[in-house]
Design a protein around this motif. Structure first.
Motif, PDB file in Angstrom:
ATOM      1  N   THR A   1     -11.415  17.709   2.520  1.00 55.01           N
ATOM      2  CA  THR A   1     -11.137  17.317   1.145  1.00 55.01           C
ATOM      3  C   THR A   1     -11.267  18.527   0.238  1.00 55.01           C
TER       4      THR A   1
ATOM      5  N   ARG B   1      -8.595  14.798  -6.983  1.00 57.83           N
ATOM      6  CA  ARG B   1      -8.053  13.471  -6.702  1.00 57.83           C
ATOM      7  C   ARG B   1      -6.622  13.360  -7.233  1.00 57.83           C
TER       8      ARG B   1
ATOM      9  N   THR C   1      -6.867   8.558  -4.792  1.00 58.05           N
ATOM     10  CA  THR C   1      -7.127   9.070  -3.452  1.00 58.05           C
ATOM     11  C   THR C   1      -7.451  10.557  -3.515  1.00 58.05           C
ATOM     12  N   ARG C   2      -8.164  11.045  -2.520  1.00 64.37           N
ATOM     13  CA  ARG C   2      -8.557  12.450  -2.492  1.00 64.37           C
ATOM     14  C   ARG C   2      -7.458  13.317  -1.885  1.00 64.37           C
TER      15      ARG C   2
END
Length: 60
Positions: A23, A27, A32-33
């Motif tokens: 990650t 975002r 969502t990342r």
């Protein structure tokens, strides 16, 4: 249950997990990342080590 050994050698750098998602901390608009997909440079994403002869030629 007994574990069966693989016939091919597992990559020693990634331990058989050749692709990971990292990650970035940001975002997307939907929540969502944002992730990066990274493959193991040693096995090129296969998860198995290639058998390479480690021969060194010393002098002539």
């Amino acid at each position: 249950m007994p574990q069966h050994a693989l016939s091919a050698r597992v990559c020693r750098d990634c331990d058989g997990f050749p692709v990971v998602a990292i990650t970035t901390g940001t975002r997307h608009r939907d929540g969502t990342r944002a992730t990066l997909r990274v493959t193991c440079p040693a096995c090129q994403g296969t998860g198995y080590a290639t058998l390479v002869a480690d021969l060194a030629r010393a002098g002539e």
